[in-house]
Design an enzyme around this catalytic site. Structure first.
Site, PDB file in Angstrom:
ATOM      1  CE  LYS A   1      41.009  55.186  30.107  1.00 14.27           C
ATOM      2  NZ  LYS A   1      42.330  54.752  29.550  1.00 14.27           N
TER       3      LYS A   1
ATOM      4  N   GLY B   1      37.192  47.669  38.646  1.00 13.19           N
ATOM      5  CA  GLY B   1      35.738  47.630  38.540  1.00 13.19           C
ATOM      6  C   GLY B   1      35.063  48.133  39.794  1.00 13.19           C
TER       7      GLY B   1
ATOM      8  CD  GLU C   1      34.765  40.509  30.400  1.00 10.05           C
ATOM      9  OE1 GLU C   1      35.358  39.896  31.323  1.00 10.05           O
ATOM     10  OE2 GLU C   1      35.296  40.791  29.321  1.00 10.05           O
TER      11      GLU C   1
ATOM     12  CB  CYS D   1      38.888  38.181  31.365  1.00 11.06           C
ATOM     13  SG  CYS D   1      37.800  38.139  29.932  1.00 11.06           S
TER      14      CYS D   1
ATOM     15  CD  GLU E   1      42.191  37.997  35.807  1.00  9.26           C
ATOM     16  OE1 GLU E   1      41.602  37.586  34.791  1.00  9.26           O
ATOM     17  OE2 GLU E   1      41.939  39.089  36.364  1.00  9.26           O
TER      18      GLU E   1
END
Length: 498
Positions: A194, A252, A269, A303, A400
């Site tokens: 996806k 995640g 990841e 990231c 982040e």
């Protein structure tokens, strides 16, 4: 129906954007079962560039069933390792053939400069398929000497894990698809992938190239849709044997919960808050330009971006001044403008996220050395930003941001354990860079930093042979290199009494 607005600077991708693209399911290009579509926006202007199928659970069910048939009925298993490698290499040739078209799609869809996509994203994507094509014939087991009485022949084999669900992010749309697809296919798995809803265009074009390359129906299925529907359906599907996800740590964790139903294997990841550490003996010209690239590459939407900048107090002022000077000179503009060095953030949502972090930093006492503002009145542009006087308790240090914002902090320690403690003071552990002229110091510090990648006198260096992934809440498993096959294979031990 939204009005489609194509940039007049498009030279190669206009034809694809002008036609109705379809998802790849069971070897055919199809629309969503529901008939729904959703708009895709050019982040440089906020205008619609395409309407794509809004896949959901019904489409996931069809794609997984196709992948299951291709795997269980032996269609893909009967394609030997050498033939798999040749098909992967052929796909790489097709990507290389259409490099300009795909680079334009990345630029108008994601916002990144066309020139960057052309020299970075696309060549790395091509190399990933070629590198993994070579691995198709080299996934082996071993013979094992047993210590128990008697005579036995014992050996291991690595077998493909089965049907793999893959969910990719929007920051490197095509490259992340290639990172996921190439090793899974080399290992003999079948895939349901996806694309990110913000950036689906290059994945849809890639589906057409898989058709052209001659992959059997059902081996590769590429869907477009939203994470809450299509992504969630992939993660929870009982006929998916493994899910591979790249994205935020928050999502995640949801993937892990959804995967618990049939205990499917999971690789993740996830996020990062990577430190760039400049020691007093570093080559400052190299370190300053490297620290700037560490955070401003791909608009900071990376990231492993070097978003925490630590410089020794003896060089701190010069480092911050140098990085700020570079930031002030970066040409911000539309990705298709040849003079652009940094494009817009990917979406209005991401624009709001990044600017809210900057404002929070200001309220918390951080000083904006440069940037901190919107650029222009159209699109989602944020000026490259350097924040000073940041402290460990600030959100801009702890969380982040995923934008072109670096938080600079001085340190006065010469003790490597103390420096490493600062670097490790985060829930993440994806990457770090160390800048010093002393090789021994560099490697000692690298051994103390808890992250999946440590760069020495460089940052953002990637290669198909280098494993990439994180410690702590930066994820599980590794992408690329030989390590990636732990994600996509099962180990079987066979023992025969002689």
């Amino acid at each position: 129906m939204d009005t489609i607005a194509l940039d007049s600077r498009l030279r190669h991708a206009g034809g694809f954007l002008g036609r109705r693209s379809g998802m790849l399911i069971d070897g055919k290009l199809v629309q969503a079962v529901s008939g729904k579509t959703f708009p895709v926006y050019n982040p440089a202007t906020g205008t619609v560039i395409a309407n794509v199928p809004e896949g959901d659970k019904a489409d996931v069910d069809l794609a997984v069933a196709a992948a299951r048939r291709a795997f269980d009925d032996g269609v893909w298993a009967k394609v030997g390792p050498s033939a798999r490698g040749k098909m992967l290499w052929k796909l790489a040739d097709l990507i290389e053939r259409d490099l300009e078209e795909l680079a334009e799609l990345e630029s108008i869809d994601n916002g990144k400069p066309y020139a960057v996509a052309k020299v970075a994203d696309l060549p790395l994507a091509v190399d990933m398929f070629r590198y993994m094509a070579g691995w198709a014939t080299k996934i082996t087991g071993s013979t094992l000497p047993l210590s128990l009485p008697g005579e036995y022949l014992s050996y291991t084999v690595r077998e493909p894990v089965g049907v793999v669900g893959q969910i990719i992010p929007w920051n490197f749309p095509l490259l992340m698809a290639c990172w996921k697809l190439a090793p899974a296919l080399a290992a003999g798995c079948t895939v349901v992938l996806k694309a990110a809803e913000q950036t689906p265009m290059s994945a849809l074009r890639l589906g057409e190239l898989f058709q052209e390359a001659g992959f059997p129906p059902g081996v590769v299925n590429i869907l477009t849709g939203f994470g809450e529907t299509a992504g969630a359906a992939i993660a929870a599907h009982p006929d998916v044997d493994k899910v591979a996800f790249t994205g935020s740590t928050e999502v995640g964790k949801l993937i892990v919960q959804a995967a618990a139903g049939n205990l499917k294997k999971v690789s993740l990841e996830l996020g990062g808050k990577s430190p760039a550490i400049i020691l007093p003996d570093a080559d400052l010209d190299l370190a300053i330009s490297g620290a700037a690239n560490a955070i401003f590459f791909n608009h900071g939407q990376c990231c492993c971006a070097g978003s925490r900048l630590y410089a020794h107090k003896s060089v701190y002022d010069k480092v911050v001044s140098g990085v700020a000077d570079i930031a002030s000179k970066i040409k911000v503009g539309p990705g298709l403008d040849p003079s652009t060095e940094m494009g817009p953030l990917v979406s209005d949502e991401q624009f709001s996220r990044v600017t809210s972090y900057i404002e929070d930093g200001r309220r918390s006492g951080a000083h904006v050395a440069v940037g901190g503002n919107r650029v222009g009145n159209l699109g989602y542009f944020v000026a490259p930003t350097v924040l000073e006087k940041t402290t460990p308790d600030m959100k801009v240090i702890r969380e982040e941001i995923f934008g072109p914002v670096v938080c600079a902090t001085p340190f006065d320690d010469n003790d490597l354990d103390a420096i490493a403690k600062r670097a490790n003071d985060t829930i993440y552990g994806l990457a770090a860079s160390v800048w010093t002229a002393n090789g021994g110091t560099a490697h000692k510090l690298a051994s103390r930093i808890r992250s999946g990648t440590v760069w020495i006198n460089c940052h953002n260096v990637f290669d198909a042979s280098l494993p990439f992934g994180g410690y702590k809440q930066s994820g599980w498993g590794r992408e690329m290199g030989a390590e990636v096959f732990h994600n996509y294979t099962e180990v079987k031990a066979v023992t025969a009494a002689l």
